[in-house]
Design a protein around this motif. Structure first.
Motif, PDB file in Angstrom:
ATOM      1  N   ILE A 287       0.955  -1.386  -0.109  1.00  0.00           N
ATOM      2  CA  ILE A 287      -0.226  -0.063   0.043  1.00  0.00           C
ATOM      3  C   ILE A 287       1.017   1.328   0.122  1.00  0.00           C
ATOM      4  O   ILE A 287       0.668   2.137  -0.774  1.00  0.00           O
ATOM      5  N   PRO A 288       1.799   1.281   0.912  1.00  0.00           N
ATOM      6  CA  PRO A 288       2.684   2.685   0.800  1.00  0.00           C
ATOM      7  C   PRO A 288       3.249   2.868  -0.357  1.00  0.00           C
ATOM      8  O   PRO A 288       3.837   3.964  -0.541  1.00  0.00           O
ATOM      9  N   ASP A 289       3.646   1.862  -1.309  1.00  0.00           N
ATOM     10  CA  ASP A 289       4.200   1.887  -2.391  1.00  0.00           C
ATOM     11  C   ASP A 289       3.626   2.133  -3.580  1.00  0.00           C
ATOM     12  O   ASP A 289       4.238   2.167  -4.687  1.00  0.00           O
ATOM     13  N   LEU A 290       2.086   2.215  -3.693  1.00  0.00           N
ATOM     14  CA  LEU A 290       1.461   2.073  -4.710  1.00  0.00           C
ATOM     15  C   LEU A 290       1.636   3.621  -5.425  1.00  0.00           C
ATOM     16  O   LEU A 290       1.932   4.657  -4.697  1.00  0.00           O
ATOM     17  N   PRO A 291       1.422   3.418  -6.669  1.00  0.00           N
ATOM     18  CA  PRO A 291       1.630   4.906  -7.444  1.00  0.00           C
ATOM     19  C   PRO A 291       0.407   5.675  -7.287  1.00  0.00           C
ATOM     20  O   PRO A 291       0.709   7.219  -7.436  1.00  0.00           O
ATOM     21  N   GLU A 292      -0.795   5.398  -6.798  1.00  0.00           N
ATOM     22  CA  GLU A 292      -1.664   6.132  -6.593  1.00  0.00           C
ATOM     23  C   GLU A 292      -2.340   5.786  -5.165  1.00  0.00           C
ATOM     24  O   GLU A 292      -2.043   4.663  -4.703  1.00  0.00           O
ATOM     25  N   PRO A 293      -3.359   6.771  -4.715  1.00  0.00           N
ATOM     26  CA  PRO A 293      -3.760   6.213  -3.318  1.00  0.00           C
ATOM     27  C   PRO A 293      -4.883   5.289  -3.594  1.00  0.00           C
ATOM     28  O   PRO A 293      -5.511   5.292  -4.752  1.00  0.00           O
ATOM     29  N   LEU A 294      -5.255   4.259  -2.923  1.00  0.00           N
ATOM     30  CA  LEU A 294      -6.093   3.217  -3.042  1.00  0.00           C
ATOM     31  C   LEU A 294      -7.463   3.946  -2.440  1.00  0.00           C
ATOM     32  O   LEU A 294      -7.490   4.547  -1.270  1.00  0.00           O
TER      33      LEU A 294
ATOM     34  N   LEU B 137      -7.476  -7.077  11.570  1.00  0.00           N
ATOM     35  CA  LEU B 137      -8.097  -5.638  11.288  1.00  0.00           C
ATOM     36  C   LEU B 137      -7.085  -4.765  11.184  1.00  0.00           C
ATOM     37  O   LEU B 137      -7.142  -3.906  10.202  1.00  0.00           O
ATOM     38  N   LYS B 138      -6.152  -4.864  12.070  1.00  0.00           N
ATOM     39  CA  LYS B 138      -5.206  -3.482  12.254  1.00  0.00           C
ATOM     40  C   LYS B 138      -4.130  -3.731  11.123  1.00  0.00           C
ATOM     41  O   LYS B 138      -3.973  -2.790  10.458  1.00  0.00           O
TER      42      LYS B 138
ATOM     43  N   PHE C  24      -5.589  -1.954   7.756  1.00  0.00           N
ATOM     44  CA  PHE C  24      -5.340  -0.597   7.532  1.00  0.00           C
ATOM     45  C   PHE C  24      -4.214  -0.176   8.068  1.00  0.00           C
ATOM     46  O   PHE C  24      -3.966   0.924   8.329  1.00  0.00           O
ATOM     47  N   THR C  25      -3.269  -0.976   7.910  1.00  0.00           N
ATOM     48  CA  THR C  25      -1.787  -0.736   8.420  1.00  0.00           C
ATOM     49  C   THR C  25      -1.204   0.433   7.293  1.00  0.00           C
ATOM     50  O   THR C  25      -1.418   0.426   6.141  1.00  0.00           O
ATOM     51  N   SER C  26      -0.187   1.273   7.813  1.00  0.00           N
ATOM     52  CA  SER C  26       0.545   2.120   6.986  1.00  0.00           C
ATOM     53  C   SER C  26       2.056   1.376   6.946  1.00  0.00           C
ATOM     54  O   SER C  26       2.857   1.823   6.325  1.00  0.00           O
ATOM     55  N   ARG C  27       2.203   0.288   7.556  1.00  0.00           N
ATOM     56  CA  ARG C  27       3.527  -0.349   7.523  1.00  0.00           C
ATOM     57  C   ARG C  27       3.824  -1.027   6.449  1.00  0.00           C
ATOM     58  O   ARG C  27       2.988  -1.908   5.958  1.00  0.00           O
ATOM     59  N   ARG C  28       4.905  -0.832   5.760  1.00  0.00           N
ATOM     60  CA  ARG C  28       5.413  -1.456   4.471  1.00  0.00           C
ATOM     61  C   ARG C  28       5.927  -3.175   4.917  1.00  0.00           C
ATOM     62  O   ARG C  28       5.647  -3.658   4.286  1.00  0.00           O
TER      63      ARG C  28
END
Ligand SMILES: Cc1ncc(COP(=O)(O)O)c(C=O)c1O
Lengths: 243, 424
Positions: free
Chosen positions: B29-36, B61-62, B65-69
């Motif tokens: 998710i943090p590496d996607l080219p656009e926001p999901l 669940l955590k 929605f995490t921002s951790r790569r």
């Protein structure tokens, strides 16, 4: 720590709204976010979602102007929280009316999702009217997008803690903060969504967020016209953030 | 000896499992080219996102929605991964190369080598582990082809909890051995639509012989979860599931490095998108070509639309923005039950929509042929789902433009319990 209060404008009615907003005016806090009502507030939870319908019926531009003026006179800053579909057809005219109403800036919760391809042109329209664009990020906003939007803006940052307003899924606050701080450097980060008690505010303060935004937690007492409950909520928020 | 180290290929050393199995999952998710686009509620009165608190294990669940790569894989999960057959092998398909007269190289990552016979165990183990850690005593899920149900049943048993599996009715009838193996692993399996949930009973009332769909089976499993205060395990589509499956791609990267190979193309099959995404996402920072292969009979890539749609037919779970044929789409009863899902994972859908990932669609007939070719050349009967990837790879190798390239495909499972595809 800074405090931002969110209200859908004008909910539940123009009169009640003003009554409650005025109770907050003497308090020590920095930002007021006014949600401009829309038909589909997609990224809000059920509590705020249901305020939009009634607020749409009660909305008037004159009332909005008066309200923003009242806010600005206390030295607080006023921001319009707007879903982009409200100005899809005339961004220029809309931003001009927002400036005219006296807002300091705009928060656009769906800019980076549904309106992603228009982000640059919308950002430049916003700033061409002398309004700040408040970047709205959450934990799933990719790094490259955060960097780009930071380079297009100068203001504080609104970080959505939860996937939508008024709900609470389990979070790793420490790692969320670490990442967003790393990307945003010294910029002020105000965190919002699902914040409703002193415990979580202390946790957010401790990890290093610069401020909090609260919305859903105020709605119930406004709906019930319960000034006692409302006052105790806002006093708690004031003392947790500024005490 | 030490001074020659640089010149000795890695493969000379004896490689241990733990050198290949990563100790972290990768979240793209943090590496996607656009926001999901975030999940959306469709019922104005309630929050289906909030409801996830009562549906998913809270750690899952955590991670959704995490921002951790990178997410650390718990020690115990690593141990169970090894017990389940990880790392899976990366094998050069030189017989297939010869058969095709292909001047390049073909490798396949063989997820059929896990104990349950597919990649599904990669996502089942951590979810069952987290559920058990949180004190949950029973989990529920759906299964199409039966692979996910099998993996869930074993993972539940490994972690000391019970499992209830809603199996799509057509598969339940087509694949009696699947039902048997789920039971051997300790799972309790029922045909969906079933009489165990209100939603299932409603459907049966109108159509007692309803073939079932994954969308319906998911709805029933989720409903059953809420009714019984247990937890639900998702087999595909969710971000967290894709993250767990990243173990496939990370292992493959390591194995290719040991072989001294760099892939030109990665090919995999897509149902909900978990094996494909888990296989290719760790390679996203390179410019390797990626091809997602789906079933022509469930033409999500050619006929589906990129839009918000329901995950489950009953609409209990939030809507996701994904490529979808519509949640009420009833697919034809092809054998590749795992490819009958109406949608595809949001991150995968976005990358297909942006053109980063190319797509292909393969008919059942062609996938059956590919199963045979692969069995007769490599000795492995692939799952009918995986045979779609093999068919796409064969076409790719037959194209003169691709002469000399290095092709890596993910064979997501074996098909030893799917032999009825060749007739009774
Ligand atoms: C062997 C096999 N491959 C592929 C799939 C498709 O699912 P996904 O796209 O999530 O990997 C399934 C699903 O049941 C399967 O069993």
């Amino acid at each position: 720590m800074k405090l931002a209060l969110y209200f859908t404008f004008p909910y539940p009615s123009g009169e009640t709204f003003n009554k409650f907003l005025n109770r907050t005016m003497p308090l020590n806090y920095e930002y007021v976010e006014l949600g401009i009502p829309t038909e589909h507030p997609y990224y809000d939870g059920p509590v705020i979602r249901k305020t939009h319908g009634r607020a749409r019926e009660e909305f008037s531009m004159e009332l909005l102007k008066d309200t923003v003026q009242t806010i600005r006179e206390t030295g607080k800053k006023a921001y319009a929280l707007v879903y982009c579909n409200l100005f899809e057809n005339d961004a220029d005219g809309f931003m001009s009316s927002m400036k005219d109403a006296g807002f300091n800036g705009m928060i656009l919760p769906d800019l980076l999702t549904d309106y992603y391809s228009m982000r640059r042109s919308i950002a430049s329209t916003v700033s061409s009217h002398g309004l700040e664009l408040i970047p709205f990020f959450n934990s799933t906003t990719p790094d490259s997008v955060i960097k780009e939007i930071l380079s297009l803006t100068h203001s504080w940052i609104y970080f959505g803690l939860q996937p939508s307003t008024g709900i609470r899924v389990p979070l790793d606050i420490q790692s969320m903060y670490g990442r967003i701080r790393n990307l945003c450097g010294e910029r002020e980060i105000i965190v919002g969504f699902g914040i409703n008690n002193a415990g979580i505010i202390r946790d957010l303060r401790k990890v290093g967020f610069d401020g909090i935004a609260v919305g859903s937690a105020l709605i119930d007492s406004m709906e019930k016209n319960d000034t006692v409950a409302f006052d105790s909520e806002i006093k708690m928020l004031e003392s947790e953030t500024h005490g | 000896m030490y001074k020659y180290n640089h010149f000795i290929p890695l493969s000379v050393y004896s490689v241990k499992n733990k050198d290949i199995i990563p100790d972290q999952w990768y979240n793209i998710i943090p590496d996607l080219p656009e926001p999901l686009s975030p999940p959306r509620d469709h019922d104005p009165e309630r929050s289906s996102i909030d409801l996830l608190n009562r549906i998913l294990p809270s750690e899952v669940l955590k991670q959704e929605f995490t921002s951790r790569r990178y997410e650390n894989i718990p020690e115990e999960v690593l141990r169970q991964y090894e017990q389940a057959g990880r790392p899976t092998p990366l094998i050069r398909a030189s017989n297939l190369e010869k058969f095709l007269n292909f001047a390049g190289k073909i490798f396949y990552k063989y997820e059929g080598a896990t104990v349950t016979g597919s990649h599904k165990i990669n996502a089942a183990i951590p979810q069952a582990y987290y559920a058990a850690q949180e004190g949950v005593t029973e989990i529920a899920t759906e299964t199409g082809a039966g692979q996910w149900g099998t993996a869930t049943a074993l993972s539940a048993s490994l972690n000391g909890i019970k499992s209830k599996i809603f199996m799509v009715n057509v598969s339940f009838r087509q694949k009696p051995l699947r039902k048997r193996i789920i039971e051997i692993y300790g799972g309790d399996v029922v045909a969906s639509p079933s009489s165990l949930t209100h939603y299932g009973r409603q459907i049966l009332k109108n159509e007692p012989d309803h073939p079932g769909t994954l969308g319906i089976a998911i709805s029933e499993a989720v409903q059953y979860t809420l009714d019984n205060g247990i937890r639900y395990l998702m087999g595909s589509v969710e971000n967290s599931v894709i993250t767990y499956q990243s173990i496939i791609g990370q292992e493959a990267q390591k194995q290719l490095e040991i072989e001294g190979e760099e892939p030109d193309v990665l090919i995999g099959c897509v149902g909900g998108g978990s094996n494909f995404s888990g296989f290719v996402f760790p390679f996203m920072k390179t410019d390797v070509e990626m091809i997602a292969s789906a079933a022509s009979e469930v033409p999500k890539f050619s006929k589906g639309k990129y839009r918000y749609d329901l995950i489950d037919t009953a609409g209990i779970l939030p809507q996701l923005k994904m490529i979808s044929l519509g949640a009420d789409y009833v697919p034809p009863p092809i054998y590749s039950g795992g490819l009958r899902y109406h949608g595809a994972a949001p991150a995968l859908s976005m990358l297909v929509n942006s053109g980063r990932i190319r797509t292909d669609e393969v008919t059942e007939e062609k996938s059956r042929e590919a199963m045979q070719i692969f069995a007769r050349t490599q000795g492995i009967v692939p799952a009918p789902e995986s045979a779609h990837a093999i068919a796409t790879a064969i076409d790719y190798c037959k194209n003169p433009e691709n002469t000399g390239k290095t092709v890596v495909m993910n064979v997501s499972g074996h098909g030893l319990l799917d032999l009825s595809i060749f007739g009774d």
